[in-house]
Design an enzyme around this catalytic site. Sequence first.
Site, PDB file in Angstrom:
ATOM      1  N   SER A   1     -11.731  -1.156   3.339  1.00 30.19           N
ATOM      2  CA  SER A   1     -12.274   0.138   3.761  1.00 30.19           C
ATOM      3  C   SER A   1     -11.150   1.066   4.194  1.00 30.19           C
ATOM      4  O   SER A   1     -10.227   0.647   4.893  1.00 30.19           O
ATOM      5  CB  SER A   1     -13.201  -0.044   4.976  1.00 30.19           C
ATOM      6  OG  SER A   1     -14.178  -1.037   4.758  1.00 30.19           O
TER       7      SER A   1
ATOM      8  N   ASP B   1     -10.893   0.034  14.415  1.00 27.88           N
ATOM      9  CA  ASP B   1     -11.528  -0.176  13.114  1.00 27.88           C
ATOM     10  C   ASP B   1     -12.961   0.347  13.068  1.00 27.88           C
ATOM     11  O   ASP B   1     -13.764  -0.088  12.240  1.00 27.88           O
ATOM     12  CB  ASP B   1     -11.498  -1.662  12.708  1.00 27.88           C
ATOM     13  CG  ASP B   1     -10.078  -2.169  12.505  1.00 27.88           C
ATOM     14  OD1 ASP B   1      -9.235  -1.390  12.038  1.00 27.88           O
ATOM     15  OD2 ASP B   1      -9.821  -3.346  12.823  1.00 27.88           O
TER      16      ASP B   1
ATOM     17  N   ASN C   1       0.834  -1.212   0.000  1.00 23.90           N
ATOM     18  CA  ASN C   1       0.000   0.000   0.000  1.00 23.90           C
ATOM     19  C   ASN C   1       0.865   1.256   0.000  1.00 23.90           C
ATOM     20  O   ASN C   1       0.538   2.246  -0.655  1.00 23.90           O
ATOM     21  CB  ASN C   1      -0.955  -0.006   1.193  1.00 23.90           C
ATOM     22  CG  ASN C   1      -2.180  -0.860   0.923  1.00 23.90           C
ATOM     23  OD1 ASN C   1      -3.033  -0.487   0.131  1.00 23.90           O
ATOM     24  ND2 ASN C   1      -2.242  -2.019   1.561  1.00 23.90           N
TER      25      ASN C   1
ATOM     26  N   ASN D   1      -6.597   4.796   8.131  1.00 22.39           N
ATOM     27  CA  ASN D   1      -6.177   3.389   8.107  1.00 22.39           C
ATOM     28  C   ASN D   1      -6.871   2.700   6.938  1.00 22.39           C
ATOM     29  O   ASN D   1      -7.964   3.088   6.548  1.00 22.39           O
ATOM     30  CB  ASN D   1      -6.599   2.717   9.420  1.00 22.39           C
ATOM     31  CG  ASN D   1      -6.262   1.230   9.454  1.00 22.39           C
ATOM     32  OD1 ASN D   1      -5.159   0.838   9.084  1.00 22.39           O
ATOM     33  ND2 ASN D   1      -7.209   0.403   9.886  1.00 22.39           N
TER      34      ASN D   1
ATOM     35  N   HIS E   1      -8.289  -1.047   6.086  1.00 19.42           N
ATOM     36  CA  HIS E   1      -8.621  -2.300   6.764  1.00 19.42           C
ATOM     37  C   HIS E   1      -9.194  -3.275   5.743  1.00 19.42           C
ATOM     38  O   HIS E   1     -10.051  -2.909   4.948  1.00 19.42           O
ATOM     39  CB  HIS E   1      -9.635  -2.033   7.872  1.00 19.42           C
ATOM     40  CG  HIS E   1     -10.000  -3.265   8.616  1.00 19.42           C
ATOM     41  ND1 HIS E   1      -9.151  -3.849   9.532  1.00 19.42           N
ATOM     42  CD2 HIS E   1     -11.092  -4.060   8.561  1.00 19.42           C
ATOM     43  CE1 HIS E   1      -9.719  -4.938  10.008  1.00 19.42           C
ATOM     44  NE2 HIS E   1     -10.899  -5.084   9.434  1.00 19.42           N
TER      45      HIS E   1
END
Length: 223
Positions: free
Chosen positions: A144, A153, A22, A115, A117
């Site tokens: 997400s 989360d 990422n 973040n 997830h």
Amino acid sequence: MSESVTSNPLRIVVLISGSGTNLQALIDQIHQGEVPARIVAVISNRADAYGLRRAEQAGIPARVLSHRDYASREAYDTALQAQINEYRPDLIVLAGFMRILSDEFVRHYQGRMINIHPSLLPRYKGLNTHQRALEAGDPEHGCSVHFVTPELDGGPIILQASVPIDASDTPESLAQKVHVQEHRIYPQAVEWIARGRVRLEDDNVLFDGQPISEQQRRYRAKN
Ligand code: NHR
Ligand code: GAR
């Protein structure tokens, strides 16, 4: 985030623990001029994270801060916060960072930390998401991007993408399909923030000043 983000590139610190695909996707999109941002540092809690090499190859300062060198979560988070703040970031990007962060740390960066997830939140918070989606017999799975809040989360969602689950899928094959989507939506979410289009206000994600709609949250390829 300040008004200056529209004129200056957004300063980003990326936190990683692992391979950093990422991170690579974000580096690539910034290089291609799609995202008006600059990654000013990459910090890993693991010395063996391959993402550190990716950072070095891109000329980005890369540092290791091992949680094993600290007696408590709070002590680690305090040291991490000090390192991060040396780079004066506008945004903290968690990219496969595998340490839960203390409430105090999260509150310090609230609205400035995101973040990615690997699930269609609010489903499957926490770990082993691919296996859990398979075992539940779900027809689809995904990923997400969300603002980080103290609820693990559980922060407000910016962008999601889904993939179909096939009968032949394994946790590994599913992870691969989800990764392809992660590499699309994470740079897109960062671009929106860098352009000042997306921001957190109280518990709501605003898109161009209005609460973000379901449709805007669902990723669609540009072309
Ligand atoms: N911290 C807060 N406060 N809120 C969130 O939403 C966070 C967070 C820290 C990390 C990423 C998250 C994910 O996307 C994230 C979101 C690690 C764990 C975990 O259990 C859970 C969720 C996430 C990241 N970590 C173990 C721990 O004890 C260690 C596991 C390991 O080292 O392999 O920290 O899923
Ligand atoms: C990604 O799939 C990300 O969604 C997930 O870890 C992977 C990191 O891959 N994050 C979590 O599970 C957070 N707990 P990468 O290092 O190649 O970007």
